[in-house]
Motif scaffolding. Sequence first.
Motif, PDB file in Angstrom:
ATOM      1  N   SER A 198     -24.986  -1.176  33.827  1.00 31.87           N
ATOM      2  CA  SER A 198     -23.894  -0.553  34.992  1.00 31.87           C
ATOM      3  C   SER A 198     -24.474  -0.003  36.028  1.00 31.87           C
ATOM      4  O   SER A 198     -24.071  -0.329  37.206  1.00 31.87           O
ATOM      5  N   ASP A 199     -25.528   0.909  35.802  1.00 31.50           N
ATOM      6  CA  ASP A 199     -26.268   1.359  37.156  1.00 31.50           C
ATOM      7  C   ASP A 199     -26.771   0.179  37.964  1.00 31.50           C
ATOM      8  O   ASP A 199     -27.196   0.464  39.212  1.00 31.50           O
ATOM      9  N   LYS A 200     -27.437  -0.736  37.188  1.00 29.24           N
ATOM     10  CA  LYS A 200     -28.114  -2.100  37.891  1.00 29.24           C
ATOM     11  C   LYS A 200     -27.191  -2.987  38.346  1.00 29.24           C
ATOM     12  O   LYS A 200     -27.376  -3.240  39.566  1.00 29.24           O
ATOM     13  N   PHE A 201     -26.056  -3.426  37.784  1.00 35.44           N
ATOM     14  CA  PHE A 201     -25.383  -4.568  38.000  1.00 35.44           C
ATOM     15  C   PHE A 201     -23.826  -3.971  38.613  1.00 35.44           C
ATOM     16  O   PHE A 201     -23.100  -4.907  39.051  1.00 35.44           O
ATOM     17  N   SER A 258     -17.430   0.433  23.850  1.00 39.24           N
ATOM     18  CA  SER A 258     -18.340   1.494  24.806  1.00 39.24           C
ATOM     19  C   SER A 258     -18.389   1.103  26.219  1.00 39.24           C
ATOM     20  O   SER A 258     -18.547   1.949  27.074  1.00 39.24           O
ATOM     21  N   GLY A 259     -18.654  -0.180  26.428  1.00 42.34           N
ATOM     22  CA  GLY A 259     -18.860  -0.628  27.936  1.00 42.34           C
ATOM     23  C   GLY A 259     -17.486  -0.346  28.543  1.00 42.34           C
ATOM     24  O   GLY A 259     -17.509  -0.093  29.861  1.00 42.34           O
ATOM     25  N   VAL A 260     -16.268  -0.398  28.017  1.00 43.21           N
ATOM     26  CA  VAL A 260     -15.034  -0.298  28.904  1.00 43.21           C
ATOM     27  C   VAL A 260     -14.912   1.164  29.006  1.00 43.21           C
ATOM     28  O   VAL A 260     -14.793   1.805  30.017  1.00 43.21           O
ATOM     29  N   ILE A 261     -15.221   2.275  27.828  1.00 45.29           N
ATOM     30  CA  ILE A 261     -15.100   3.737  28.196  1.00 45.29           C
ATOM     31  C   ILE A 261     -16.061   4.048  29.060  1.00 45.29           C
ATOM     32  O   ILE A 261     -15.632   5.016  30.098  1.00 45.29           O
ATOM     33  N   LEU A 262     -17.195   3.653  29.213  1.00 46.24           N
ATOM     34  CA  LEU A 262     -18.270   4.325  30.068  1.00 46.24           C
ATOM     35  C   LEU A 262     -17.839   3.920  31.570  1.00 46.24           C
ATOM     36  O   LEU A 262     -17.952   4.844  32.473  1.00 46.24           O
ATOM     37  N   ASN A 263     -17.629   2.452  31.685  1.00 41.87           N
ATOM     38  CA  ASN A 263     -17.304   2.045  33.065  1.00 41.87           C
ATOM     39  C   ASN A 263     -15.947   2.613  33.655  1.00 41.87           C
ATOM     40  O   ASN A 263     -15.794   2.519  34.850  1.00 41.87           O
ATOM     41  N   THR A 264     -15.111   2.807  32.749  1.00 39.89           N
ATOM     42  CA  THR A 264     -13.745   3.321  33.113  1.00 39.89           C
ATOM     43  C   THR A 264     -13.879   4.648  33.780  1.00 39.89           C
ATOM     44  O   THR A 264     -13.243   5.248  34.931  1.00 39.89           O
ATOM     45  N   TRP A 288      -9.909  -8.084  37.725  1.00 41.10           N
ATOM     46  CA  TRP A 288     -10.307  -8.850  38.946  1.00 41.10           C
ATOM     47  C   TRP A 288     -10.038  -7.862  40.174  1.00 41.10           C
ATOM     48  O   TRP A 288     -10.577  -8.004  41.456  1.00 41.10           O
ATOM     49  N   TRP A 289      -8.797  -6.963  40.030  1.00 45.12           N
ATOM     50  CA  TRP A 289      -8.230  -6.475  41.150  1.00 45.12           C
ATOM     51  C   TRP A 289      -9.108  -5.324  41.452  1.00 45.12           C
ATOM     52  O   TRP A 289      -8.904  -4.653  42.611  1.00 45.12           O
ATOM     53  N   PHE A 290      -9.792  -4.723  40.630  1.00 43.58           N
ATOM     54  CA  PHE A 290     -10.482  -3.367  40.824  1.00 43.58           C
ATOM     55  C   PHE A 290     -11.413  -3.505  41.995  1.00 43.58           C
ATOM     56  O   PHE A 290     -11.933  -4.677  42.200  1.00 43.58           O
ATOM     57  N   SER A 291     -11.544  -2.403  42.476  1.00 47.40           N
ATOM     58  CA  SER A 291     -12.507  -2.235  43.573  1.00 47.40           C
ATOM     59  C   SER A 291     -13.924  -1.759  43.097  1.00 47.40           C
ATOM     60  O   SER A 291     -14.036  -0.724  42.138  1.00 47.40           O
ATOM     61  N   GLU A 292     -15.007  -2.083  43.473  1.00 51.73           N
ATOM     62  CA  GLU A 292     -16.361  -1.693  42.754  1.00 51.73           C
ATOM     63  C   GLU A 292     -16.376  -0.183  43.491  1.00 51.73           C
ATOM     64  O   GLU A 292     -16.152  -0.182  44.707  1.00 51.73           O
ATOM     65  N   SER A 293     -17.144   0.467  42.888  1.00 54.63           N
ATOM     66  CA  SER A 293     -17.378   1.933  43.471  1.00 54.63           C
ATOM     67  C   SER A 293     -18.396   1.938  44.568  1.00 54.63           C
ATOM     68  O   SER A 293     -19.572   1.423  44.758  1.00 54.63           O
ATOM     69  N   ALA A 294     -17.644   2.201  45.789  1.00 57.00           N
ATOM     70  CA  ALA A 294     -18.425   2.489  47.048  1.00 57.00           C
ATOM     71  C   ALA A 294     -19.641   3.283  46.955  1.00 57.00           C
ATOM     72  O   ALA A 294     -20.674   2.990  47.536  1.00 57.00           O
ATOM     73  N   ARG A 295     -19.482   4.449  46.267  1.00 56.74           N
ATOM     74  CA  ARG A 295     -20.831   5.062  46.042  1.00 56.74           C
ATOM     75  C   ARG A 295     -21.853   4.507  45.493  1.00 56.74           C
ATOM     76  O   ARG A 295     -22.931   4.495  46.194  1.00 56.74           O
ATOM     77  N   TRP A 296     -21.556   3.701  44.319  1.00 52.70           N
ATOM     78  CA  TRP A 296     -22.728   2.977  43.606  1.00 52.70           C
ATOM     79  C   TRP A 296     -23.236   1.750  44.794  1.00 52.70           C
ATOM     80  O   TRP A 296     -24.594   1.511  44.816  1.00 52.70           O
ATOM     81  N   LEU A 297     -22.386   1.273  45.537  1.00 54.78           N
ATOM     82  CA  LEU A 297     -22.846   0.045  46.264  1.00 54.78           C
ATOM     83  C   LEU A 297     -23.672   0.779  47.580  1.00 54.78           C
ATOM     84  O   LEU A 297     -24.823   0.152  47.825  1.00 54.78           O
ATOM     85  N   LYS A 332     -17.758  -2.522  37.976  1.00 51.52           N
ATOM     86  CA  LYS A 332     -16.741  -3.521  37.971  1.00 51.52           C
ATOM     87  C   LYS A 332     -17.153  -4.607  37.176  1.00 51.52           C
ATOM     88  O   LYS A 332     -16.350  -5.156  36.079  1.00 51.52           O
ATOM     89  N   LEU A 333     -18.238  -5.102  37.347  1.00 49.54           N
ATOM     90  CA  LEU A 333     -18.763  -6.596  36.719  1.00 49.54           C
ATOM     91  C   LEU A 333     -19.013  -6.177  35.103  1.00 49.54           C
ATOM     92  O   LEU A 333     -18.703  -7.039  34.279  1.00 49.54           O
ATOM     93  N   LEU A 334     -19.629  -5.033  34.907  1.00 49.05           N
ATOM     94  CA  LEU A 334     -19.570  -4.765  33.459  1.00 49.05           C
ATOM     95  C   LEU A 334     -18.540  -4.446  32.505  1.00 49.05           C
ATOM     96  O   LEU A 334     -18.234  -4.898  31.430  1.00 49.05           O
ATOM     97  N   LEU A 335     -17.260  -3.671  33.494  1.00 53.10           N
ATOM     98  CA  LEU A 335     -16.227  -3.461  32.952  1.00 53.10           C
ATOM     99  C   LEU A 335     -15.417  -4.776  32.339  1.00 53.10           C
ATOM    100  O   LEU A 335     -14.923  -5.050  31.450  1.00 53.10           O
ATOM    101  N   THR A 336     -15.293  -5.637  33.431  1.00 53.20           N
ATOM    102  CA  THR A 336     -14.522  -6.835  33.194  1.00 53.20           C
ATOM    103  C   THR A 336     -15.183  -7.747  32.109  1.00 53.20           C
ATOM    104  O   THR A 336     -14.438  -8.419  31.266  1.00 53.20           O
ATOM    105  N   TRP A 337     -16.455  -7.738  32.034  1.00 57.65           N
ATOM    106  CA  TRP A 337     -17.176  -8.484  30.819  1.00 57.65           C
ATOM    107  C   TRP A 337     -16.733  -7.604  29.561  1.00 57.65           C
ATOM    108  O   TRP A 337     -16.460  -8.490  28.447  1.00 57.65           O
TER     109      TRP A 337
END
Length: 573
Positions: free
Chosen positions: A167-170, A211-217, A277-286, A173-178
């Motif tokens: 999640s820190d690398k990609f 685990s992927g859902v919880i962490l990214n949420t 897919w409606w979610f916005s990626e974290s602008a901080r992370w971007l 949002k992408l990891l949460l959707t997957w």
Amino acid sequence: MGFTDLLEEVGGLGRFQLIHITLLSIPGLLMACQNLLNNFTAGIPAHHCTIPNLTTTLNLSTSEEGQISLLRAFIPLAESQLSKCSRYVQPQWHLSHTNHSQAVSPNLTEVETESCKDGWTYKRTEFISTIVSEWDLVCSLRPLKQMSQTIYMGGVLTGAIIFGGLSDKFGRKLLLTWSYFQLAALGTFTAFSSSYLAYCTLRFLTGMAVSGVILNTVSLKVEWIPTKTRTLVGSLSSLFFTFGQMILAGIAYGLKDWRKLHVAVCSPFFIIFLYSWWFSESARWLVLNGRLAEALQQLHRVARINGKDEAMEKITLEVLQSHMQKEVQSSKTVFTVYDLLRTPVMRRISLCLIAVWFSTSFAYYGLAMDLQKFGVNIYLMQLIFGAVDFPAKLVALVMLSFLGRRLTQGTCLLTSASIIFINIFIPKDMQILRTVLAVLGKGFTSASFTCVYLFTGELYPTVIRQTGMGFASTMARIGSMAAPVVLFLDEVFPALPSVVYGAAAILAGLTAFLLPETLNVTLPDTIEDVEEKWSKKTHRFQEQVQSESMTLDTLGQPAEESEDRQSSGLDAL
């Protein structure tokens, strides 16, 4: 202007945030079902050895007492109940007329018995079908029941390690959707397992997705919420998980079949996958990954939804870059798990969180799993366990808002430990009181969970927040894996599991007081931010400068000179 100020510019806690938080919280209704599903899919129905050519006779009998009397000729008593794992080699017809509660005659101990060579017959009132009745996970195979939960939690542990770093690398949002898709697909396919091995394999992979859902949420919520509203949003959104426990009780009671139950709690994630897919990626992370144009696009989207059109004109790429120059510079560094332990403050935070996460999960699942041990209807017990979380989390919300994270975290764990220890000394015949105390203890561990998710997200900086969340929650998964195994210690000494659970909670409660306070503190974006905010050396120097400044002001020294001295001192640090 930092990122927190940018959030205020685009609307703070506006329409976008409310929709975003709600859509992220809805899956929590079913996440509780995943973690506690084993209570029902692996429930142990009442059972006894199958007696050949007797099944039809028993089914035709309308009297349960008559059935038991007839079975007494084939099955010995064990602790005033029909044995679950043995039968007489030869029928003892004279026992069919013996009172069921009558003590076993000494000469019966010499009657030859054998194991259940023809399998088991299960009573299908409380459960129609479970993996226990499906694959006969009773008697010598009973440890496989708890093993299925341990394997699932092993998947959650693996997911925390893998998805945290990815999640820190990609991106979140992408990891949460997957993760939504993986949970929906593999969780539903679990219902069609043809063997215990296939079931455990699919549960392991489903646990990874959970685990992927919880962490990214958690990260997507925290990174789009203004500082002043984090406590309220974090606590209220956790109530979705609480309500989900009550929903699980209703669904399980209505279906009572483990295959249908898996489909019911996993297939809705296909719908969640589509709207994610409606979610916005974290602008901080971007920003911290050098993708400024995409970050600006997301900020403009949020401003538009929140009705802040003027912010779209005010916040340009140059403004974003100039006001987050330090964060952009830090994005050129590659961070690993080692960075969580490399610097003094990060190391202290990580080691303390390991203890808090492990013990919270350890005590929680020690109380919440194996509800059949309470001797109360399992569906009612699940409903009560879910209902008590509401007042517990509301109390936690008040404490988090006024007393801070550190005091709330430590108090919840120490209170839970106290209740667990008190329950050890309550006689077993006072079952109602023991159950009430267990419910209260579970409520405080649940409140501790609410706090630690929020606390951890605030302690770790954005550049490595997901890796930190994954690292810390890894210990929670180890705790949840160990919790079912510790239950076997009651065969050595009945109170031993409670002693272990309580001791772990006390250790973690005391450790929590060593963590920095984050109430109303701006989220750190870099490791340097963490070191500057919570370094003891910095605090001592700031207190010294403030003391000297007050002394000089008292002596009549110009305020400007005092401020210059303070500024130069901080620069020297």
